[in-house]
Design an enzyme around this catalytic site. Structure first.
Site, PDB file in Angstrom:
ATOM      1  N   ASP A  38       8.442   1.942  -3.369  1.00 26.71           N
ATOM      2  CA  ASP A  38       7.729   0.738  -3.683  1.00 26.71           C
ATOM      3  C   ASP A  38       8.121   0.439  -5.109  1.00 26.71           C
ATOM      4  O   ASP A  38       7.151  -0.082  -5.747  1.00 26.71           O
ATOM      5  CB  ASP A  38       6.248   1.052  -3.294  1.00 26.71           C
ATOM      6  CG  ASP A  38       5.448  -0.172  -3.314  1.00 26.71           C
ATOM      7  OD1 ASP A  38       6.126  -1.325  -3.235  1.00 26.71           O
ATOM      8  OD2 ASP A  38       4.246  -0.002  -3.651  1.00 26.71           O
TER       9      ASP A  38
ATOM     10  N   GLU B 210      -1.730  -1.757   1.546  1.00 27.72           N
ATOM     11  CA  GLU B 210      -1.494  -1.344   0.178  1.00 27.72           C
ATOM     12  C   GLU B 210      -1.553  -2.394  -0.835  1.00 27.72           C
ATOM     13  O   GLU B 210      -2.251  -2.277  -1.670  1.00 27.72           O
ATOM     14  CB  GLU B 210      -0.075  -0.829   0.101  1.00 27.72           C
ATOM     15  CG  GLU B 210       0.097  -0.260  -1.426  1.00 27.72           C
ATOM     16  CD  GLU B 210       0.493  -1.228  -2.380  1.00 27.72           C
ATOM     17  OE1 GLU B 210       0.770  -0.764  -3.664  1.00 27.72           O
ATOM     18  OE2 GLU B 210       0.884  -2.361  -2.149  1.00 27.72           O
TER      19      GLU B 210
END
Length: 447
Positions: A332, A304
């Site tokens: 996140d 990511e």
């Protein structure tokens, strides 16, 4: 008894609520798991040995928790930082000063020695014209609260290419942070195909303030040296684990986090905390005497931070079944105190979910309006999958974001457990509700 009374008016089974919420709050598993990930695996930048160790660690832990787990291969960027240094060589009133510096992710290596020109936006660089040619562009900004991140992140992602088009030799960026103790914050930059690639780095906010003050007096000359390099793409994997649904196993509720981290620290808050939360939610739901109606899928995405290869790879590999993804959640945003649940769904979705969130009232977590999503979920936007988020307090998230300070000691075990409990409740609700959420009418305009 208290939980039974509290949830009597809702749709959530009290015994399940007790096992999920009580289990998360009293078991200590999420924090123990995060401690193991951060202390024994450590930094997990894609392509690194740490990232590979994290994949194997997650597979083993999922299997111990009773989930069917597998690694789904993806190719990921393999960027290596190398040695890095920068210093002010001369300016009015100062003779030499070493800067706290760290290369931006995916930056090219190289050396540059030149005078500094300050810019406050990507657009301003283009307007500098000849003033930027042969110089080092210093991107300065006024980020002071978390919401400022979106205003200024373009400087990091597109500033180096804009500067290169203007003829600059290198870029230094004031760290995108809300606090700093001379600890620079990294993050990915993206080079445009039509621009030269020049070295790009972040400096601490204190050194950015110094540069700005010195430039008010006169010319400032800086030397920067970055040893970073991009190696060939590496073999890696997303880790996927499932609790199979008892009635509608082909309908999928996805909860995820990204397994990779930057290389400067342990990646405890970003995103080891998210990993621990969703793993704990999966463990708790797998341990229930009866699985929910739909399949719960826990996905730990790789890359990511500097490429989104895992999110893109997951969407491509599961393209044929995205229409059967009935909801998705990504953790996140750190491990601050959980404040609310947010949804991106079609009309009437919030009303459907609200009765199922009664178990969270004791944690002072409520359904509220706001954005839901996550970077790894954006490749699924075309399928209009309903999204959910457990939104934590992010007041101090950018104090340590992408820096060497992102270590386990910054994590509050109680808040981590509360986040895990909230994710478990939301995930179970979405997997157990008789009907699925209506899909959004349109894709989000921005992320």
């Amino acid at each position: 008894m208290l939980l039974a009374l509290l949830f009597a008016a809702g749709s959530f089974p009290p015994d399940v609520a007790q096992r999920l919420v009580g289990g998360a709050l009293t078991g200590g598993v999420a924090y123990a798991r995060l401690q193991e990930l951060t202390d024994t695996v450590g930094p997990r930048l894609s392509g690194s040995r740490g990232a590979e160790a994290a994949v194997q660690w997650a597979l083993k832990r999922f299997q111990q928790d009773g989930l069917a787990a597998r690694a789904e291969p993806v190719k990921v960027p393999h960027w290596v930082r190398g040695d890095e240094s920068a210093e002010i060589l001369a300016s009015p009133g100062i003779v030499g000063h070493r800067l706290a510096v760290t290369a931006l992710g995916n930056s090219v290596g190289g050396n540059a020695t030149a005078e500094v020109v300050e810019a406050r936006s990507v657009a301003e660089v283009a307007s500098l014209g000849a003033a930027a040619r042969g110089q080092i562009v210093f991107f300065n900004h006024t980020m002071s609260v978390p919401s400022d991140y979106g205003k200024f992140v373009e400087m990091r992602s597109h500033g180096p290419s804009a500067s290169a088009r203007a003829g600059a030799l290198a870029v230094v960026l004031r760290s995108l942070s809300t606090a700093s103790f001379r600890s620079p914050h990294t993050g990915m930059t993206s080079y445009d195909a039509d621009a030269p690639r020049i070295p790009a780095a972040a400096i601490s906010t204190e050194d950015a303030d110094l540069l700005h003050r010195l430039l008010q007096r006169g010319p400032v000359r800086v030397r920067i040296s970055l040893g970073c390099r991009m190696l060939p793409d590496a073999d890696s994997a997303n880790v996927v684990a499932e609790v199979r649904g008892r009635e509608k196993p082909n309908e999928v509720v996805l909860i995820g986090a990204h397994l990779d981290s930057w290389d400067l620290a342990q990646g405890a808050n970003d995103d080891g905390a998210g990993v621990a939360m969703v793993m704990e939610a999966g463990r708790l739901i797998a341990s229930l005497p009866q699985h929910p109606r739909r399949t719960l899928r826990v996905v730990l995405f790789m890359n990511e931070e500097n490429g989104l290869a895992g999110g893109k790879g997951y969407a491509a590999a599961h393209q044929a079944e995205l229409a059967r993804h009935v909801a998705a959640l990504e953790a996140d945003s750190g491990a601050g105190r959980p404040l609310s649940v947010r949804l991106r769904t079609g009309e009437g979705g919030s009303a459907m979910v609200a009765p199922w969130l009664a178990p969270l009232e004791s944690l002072d977590i409520h359904l509220e309006d706001g954005d839901a999503g996550g970077a790894d979920l954006t490749p699924m936007d075309g399928a209009l999958v309903p999204l959910a988020s457990v939104h934590p307090d992010v007041t101090h998230y950018f104090d340590i974001h992408h820096s060497a300070a992102d270590t386990l000691d910054k994590i509050d075990p109680e808040n981590l457990a509360k986040n895990a409990a909230a994710i478990a409740v939301v995930a179970y609700a979405l997997a157990e509700m008789p009907a699925t959420l209506p899909r959004p009418a349109t894709r989000p305009a921005t992320h």
